[in-house]
Design a protein around this motif. Structure first.
Motif, PDB file in Angstrom:
ATOM      1  N   SER A 182       2.476   3.587 -13.877  1.00 54.19           N
ATOM      2  CA  SER A 182       1.068   3.249 -13.648  1.00 54.19           C
ATOM      3  C   SER A 182       0.881   1.943 -12.874  1.00 54.19           C
ATOM      4  CB  SER A 182       0.316   3.184 -14.985  1.00 54.19           C
ATOM      5  OG  SER A 182       0.876   2.173 -15.817  1.00 54.19           O
ATOM      6  N   ALA A 183       1.758   0.962 -13.085  1.00 55.50           N
ATOM      7  CA  ALA A 183       1.605  -0.331 -12.400  1.00 55.50           C
ATOM      8  C   ALA A 183       1.760  -0.170 -10.897  1.00 55.50           C
ATOM      9  CB  ALA A 183       2.627  -1.334 -12.943  1.00 55.50           C
ATOM     10  N   VAL A 184       2.733   0.637 -10.488  1.00 55.97           N
ATOM     11  CA  VAL A 184       2.941   0.868  -9.049  1.00 55.97           C
ATOM     12  C   VAL A 184       1.778   1.668  -8.483  1.00 55.97           C
ATOM     13  CG1 VAL A 184       4.434   1.926  -7.323  1.00 55.97           C
ATOM     14  CG2 VAL A 184       5.442   0.758  -9.287  1.00 55.97           C
ATOM     15  N   LYS A 185       1.323   2.671  -9.226  1.00 57.10           N
ATOM     16  CA  LYS A 185       0.173   3.466  -8.778  1.00 57.10           C
ATOM     17  C   LYS A 185      -1.051   2.583  -8.563  1.00 57.10           C
ATOM     18  CE  LYS A 185       1.235   7.993 -10.777  1.00 57.10           C
ATOM     19  NZ  LYS A 185       0.831   9.011 -11.771  1.00 57.10           N
ATOM     20  N   LEU A 186      -1.276   1.667  -9.491  1.00 53.92           N
ATOM     21  CA  LEU A 186      -2.423   0.771  -9.398  1.00 53.92           C
ATOM     22  C   LEU A 186      -2.285  -0.148  -8.185  1.00 53.92           C
ATOM     23  CD1 LEU A 186      -5.038  -0.311 -10.677  1.00 53.92           C
ATOM     24  CD2 LEU A 186      -3.629  -1.877 -12.034  1.00 53.92           C
ATOM     25  N   ARG A 187      -1.088  -0.688  -7.973  1.00 49.41           N
ATOM     26  CA  ARG A 187      -0.851  -1.574  -6.827  1.00 49.41           C
ATOM     27  C   ARG A 187      -1.117  -0.857  -5.508  1.00 49.41           C
ATOM     28  NH1 ARG A 187       4.917  -1.831  -5.338  1.00 49.41           N
ATOM     29  NH2 ARG A 187       4.174  -0.313  -3.786  1.00 49.41           N
ATOM     30  N   VAL A 188      -0.562   0.344  -5.375  1.00 50.08           N
ATOM     31  CA  VAL A 188      -0.741   1.134  -4.150  1.00 50.08           C
ATOM     32  C   VAL A 188      -2.208   1.452  -3.922  1.00 50.08           C
ATOM     33  CG1 VAL A 188      -0.270   3.373  -3.069  1.00 50.08           C
ATOM     34  CG2 VAL A 188       1.585   2.108  -4.173  1.00 50.08           C
ATOM     35  N   ASN A 189      -2.907   1.812  -5.007  1.00 51.48           N
ATOM     36  CA  ASN A 189      -4.324   2.163  -4.911  1.00 51.48           C
ATOM     37  C   ASN A 189      -5.174   0.979  -4.469  1.00 51.48           C
ATOM     38  OD1 ASN A 189      -7.152   2.418  -6.548  1.00 51.48           O
ATOM     39  ND2 ASN A 189      -6.450   4.410  -5.828  1.00 51.48           N
ATOM     40  N   ILE A 190      -4.967  -0.179  -5.093  1.00 49.75           N
ATOM     41  CA  ILE A 190      -5.758  -1.373  -4.760  1.00 49.75           C
ATOM     42  C   ILE A 190      -5.484  -1.822  -3.326  1.00 49.75           C
ATOM     43  CG2 ILE A 190      -6.071  -3.819  -5.278  1.00 49.75           C
ATOM     44  CD1 ILE A 190      -5.585  -3.158  -8.208  1.00 49.75           C
ATOM     45  N   ALA A 191      -4.188  -1.868  -2.953  1.00 48.69           N
ATOM     46  CA  ALA A 191      -3.822  -2.306  -1.599  1.00 48.69           C
ATOM     47  C   ALA A 191      -4.338  -1.330  -0.546  1.00 48.69           C
ATOM     48  CB  ALA A 191      -2.307  -2.454  -1.487  1.00 48.69           C
ATOM     49  N   SER A 192      -4.256  -0.041  -0.825  1.00 49.64           N
ATOM     50  CA  SER A 192      -4.734   0.975   0.126  1.00 49.64           C
ATOM     51  C   SER A 192      -6.242   0.878   0.344  1.00 49.64           C
ATOM     52  CB  SER A 192      -4.375   2.380  -0.376  1.00 49.64           C
ATOM     53  OG  SER A 192      -2.985   2.545  -0.444  1.00 49.64           O
ATOM     54  N   ARG A 193      -6.976   0.652  -0.743  1.00 49.60           N
ATOM     55  CA  ARG A 193      -8.432   0.508  -0.627  1.00 49.60           C
ATOM     56  C   ARG A 193      -8.801  -0.731   0.185  1.00 49.60           C
ATOM     57  NH1 ARG A 193     -11.258   1.940  -6.462  1.00 49.60           N
ATOM     58  NH2 ARG A 193     -10.678   4.147  -6.541  1.00 49.60           N
ATOM     59  N   SER A 204       0.806  -1.219   0.000  1.00 46.73           N
ATOM     60  CA  SER A 204       0.000   0.000   0.000  1.00 46.73           C
ATOM     61  C   SER A 204       0.844   1.277   0.000  1.00 46.73           C
ATOM     62  CB  SER A 204      -0.931   0.013   1.213  1.00 46.73           C
ATOM     63  OG  SER A 204      -0.181   0.131   2.414  1.00 46.73           O
ATOM     64  N   THR A 205       2.149   1.123   0.097  1.00 46.09           N
ATOM     65  CA  THR A 205       3.042   2.284   0.083  1.00 46.09           C
ATOM     66  C   THR A 205       4.188   2.038  -0.889  1.00 46.09           C
ATOM     67  OG1 THR A 205       4.342   1.401   1.925  1.00 46.09           O
ATOM     68  CG2 THR A 205       2.530   2.903   2.478  1.00 46.09           C
ATOM     69  N   ARG A 206       4.826   3.096  -1.276  1.00 48.72           N
ATOM     70  CA  ARG A 206       5.963   2.989  -2.182  1.00 48.72           C
ATOM     71  C   ARG A 206       7.250   2.731  -1.402  1.00 48.72           C
ATOM     72  NH1 ARG A 206       5.352   4.999  -7.367  1.00 48.72           N
ATOM     73  NH2 ARG A 206       3.364   6.014  -7.828  1.00 48.72           N
ATOM     74  N   SER A 207       8.120   1.952  -1.960  1.00 51.92           N
ATOM     75  CA  SER A 207       9.442   1.774  -1.372  1.00 51.92           C
ATOM     76  C   SER A 207      10.251   3.042  -1.651  1.00 51.92           C
ATOM     77  CB  SER A 207      10.150   0.566  -1.989  1.00 51.92           C
ATOM     78  OG  SER A 207      10.446   0.814  -3.356  1.00 51.92           O
ATOM     79  N   GLU A 208      11.409   3.150  -1.036  1.00 53.77           N
ATOM     80  CA  GLU A 208      12.251   4.331  -1.245  1.00 53.77           C
ATOM     81  C   GLU A 208      12.650   4.455  -2.723  1.00 53.77           C
ATOM     82  OE1 GLU A 208      16.546   6.011   0.368  1.00 53.77           O
ATOM     83  OE2 GLU A 208      15.337   4.733   1.683  1.00 53.77           O
ATOM     84  N   LYS A 209      12.981   3.332  -3.333  1.00 57.63           N
ATOM     85  CA  LYS A 209      13.354   3.358  -4.748  1.00 57.63           C
ATOM     86  C   LYS A 209      12.175   3.734  -5.632  1.00 57.63           C
ATOM     87  CE  LYS A 209      17.225   0.100  -4.693  1.00 57.63           C
ATOM     88  NZ  LYS A 209      17.750  -1.193  -5.217  1.00 57.63           N
ATOM     89  N   GLU A 210      10.990   3.203  -5.289  1.00 57.58           N
ATOM     90  CA  GLU A 210       9.795   3.521  -6.075  1.00 57.58           C
ATOM     91  C   GLU A 210       9.441   4.994  -5.958  1.00 57.58           C
ATOM     92  OE1 GLU A 210       7.381  -0.751  -5.971  1.00 57.58           O
ATOM     93  OE2 GLU A 210       7.083   0.726  -4.363  1.00 57.58           O
ATOM     94  N   SER A 211       9.596   5.552  -4.769  1.00 56.68           N
ATOM     95  CA  SER A 211       9.303   6.977  -4.560  1.00 56.68           C
ATOM     96  C   SER A 211      10.283   7.842  -5.345  1.00 56.68           C
ATOM     97  CB  SER A 211       9.380   7.323  -3.074  1.00 56.68           C
ATOM     98  OG  SER A 211       8.375   6.645  -2.355  1.00 56.68           O
ATOM     99  N   SER A 212      11.556   7.436  -5.327  1.00 61.54           N
ATOM    100  CA  SER A 212      12.570   8.187  -6.071  1.00 61.54           C
ATOM    101  C   SER A 212      12.291   8.132  -7.571  1.00 61.54           C
ATOM    102  CB  SER A 212      13.954   7.599  -5.768  1.00 61.54           C
ATOM    103  OG  SER A 212      14.947   8.236  -6.539  1.00 61.54           O
ATOM    104  N   PHE A 213      11.918   6.952  -8.057  1.00 58.78           N
ATOM    105  CA  PHE A 213      11.609   6.793  -9.481  1.00 58.78           C
ATOM    106  C   PHE A 213      10.390   7.620  -9.859  1.00 58.78           C
ATOM    107  CE2 PHE A 213       9.434   4.546 -12.971  1.00 58.78           C
ATOM    108  CZ  PHE A 213      10.437   4.579 -13.930  1.00 58.78           C
ATOM    109  N   ALA A 214       9.358   7.602  -9.000  1.00 55.53           N
ATOM    110  CA  ALA A 214       8.138   8.366  -9.275  1.00 55.53           C
ATOM    111  C   ALA A 214       8.436   9.860  -9.351  1.00 55.53           C
ATOM    112  CB  ALA A 214       7.097   8.092  -8.199  1.00 55.53           C
ATOM    113  N   SER A 215       9.344  10.340  -8.500  1.00 58.40           N
ATOM    114  CA  SER A 215       9.718  11.758  -8.517  1.00 58.40           C
ATOM    115  C   SER A 215      10.383  12.124  -9.837  1.00 58.40           C
ATOM    116  CB  SER A 215      10.664  12.069  -7.360  1.00 58.40           C
ATOM    117  OG  SER A 215      10.021  11.866  -6.118  1.00 58.40           O
TER     118      SER A 215
END
Length: 277
Positions: A84-95, A19-30
């Motif tokens: 988009s794949a990470v966004k979708l994963r975070v969204n589904i898990a968070s819900r 439901s959250t981004r890892s440090e690497k995922e957050s850096s990549f998203a930025s």
């Protein structure tokens, strides 16, 4: 004593990191966001030229600039899609987590029943499991201040201290959460330890006399002082976060000065602390 603790169901536990981004995922998203923002700025800069070509009835120029504008738009959309794949994963898990948590109710706990917590990551998990679903308004570990405690935002440090004499007698065992009125040890200002003001990770500076390590060490020093007996033994301090400048002084300088017979072992998230080396 299993009834004292509440462990998350395995399926829920698996959802938390998803439901959250890892440090690497957050850096990549930025980085992705920065590229998309740059392309959007390029589109805004190009639009007046497209409009000007239209007004001048410059068919060739309009087609050329319009084509460039469409090309930039496609690149922006394709770049955004990379994440988009990470966004979708975070969204589904968070819900899914939110759906589960909205059906949980506050469970009553008796803090006095949580004792003899080992100074380790296992002890830290035991503290969380004991307080899980308790009233966040009474037992706050972060910015969640109401409802069942889910530890969605653990901002405060948690520390555990155990003192065992050379003859194997456990003299003190306790845990604390940084901040005034937080779970665990409350500290003993009359012990005479000196805390100093220093900045936290976000830059805000304040007096560190409510830090978890300070509260635990002050209680131990007060206990030894009142016993009027010389303590000889090992004091193990486990801290989830690295010690600040104030707590480094309290642990490595003030504690040995007040209790000369102490042998210190300090762990930061189960790694030997190098601050006092």
């Amino acid at each position: 004593e299993a009834h004292l603790y509440y462990c998350e169901p395995p399926a829920v536990t698996a959802l938390v990191p998803l439901s959250t981004r890892s440090e690497k995922e957050s850096s990549f998203a930025s980085k992705v966001d920065a590229v998309v923002a740059g392309l959007s700025e390029l589109k805004r800069a190009l639009l007046p030229h497209v409009q000007k070509a239209k007004e001048a009835e410059d068919v060739a120029g309009t087609r050329r600039l319009g084509g460039r504008l469409n090309e930039i738009s496609k690149k922006a959309a394709a770049t955004a899609k990379v994440d988009s794949a990470v966004k979708l994963r975070v969204n589904i898990a968070s819900r899914a987590l939110s759906k589960y948590r909205e059906h949980q109710t506050i469970r009553s706990i008796d803090p006095s029943l949580l004792s003899d917590v080992p100074p380790s990551i296992e002890g830290y998990v035991r503290i969380l499991d004991f307080h899980r679903l308790s009233d966040a308004a009474r037992y706050s570990f972060g910015r969640q201040l109401e409802g069942p405690q889910h530890f969605t935002d653990i901002r405060r440090n948690v520390a555990i201290l155990r003192a065992v004499s050379n003859d194997g007698v456990q003299v003190y065992s306790g845990y604390a959460v940084s901040g005034e009125g937080k779970p665990g040890a409350v500290g003993c200002p009359s012990a005479g330890l000196t805390a100093i003001e220093c900045a936290e990770r976000l830059g805000e500076a304040y007096l560190r006399d409510s830090d978890a390590e300070y509260k635990l060490v002050s209680e131990l020093v007060d206990l030894v002082d009142r016993s009027q007996a010389q303590f000889q033994g090992v004091v193990t301090i486990w801290s989830k976060k690295p010690l600040c400048t104030s707590c480094t002084s309290v642990v490595y300088r003030q504690l040995p000065a007040r209790v000369p017979g102490v042998v210190l072992r300090v762990l930061v998230d189960d790694e030997e602390d190098e601050a006092g080396a």
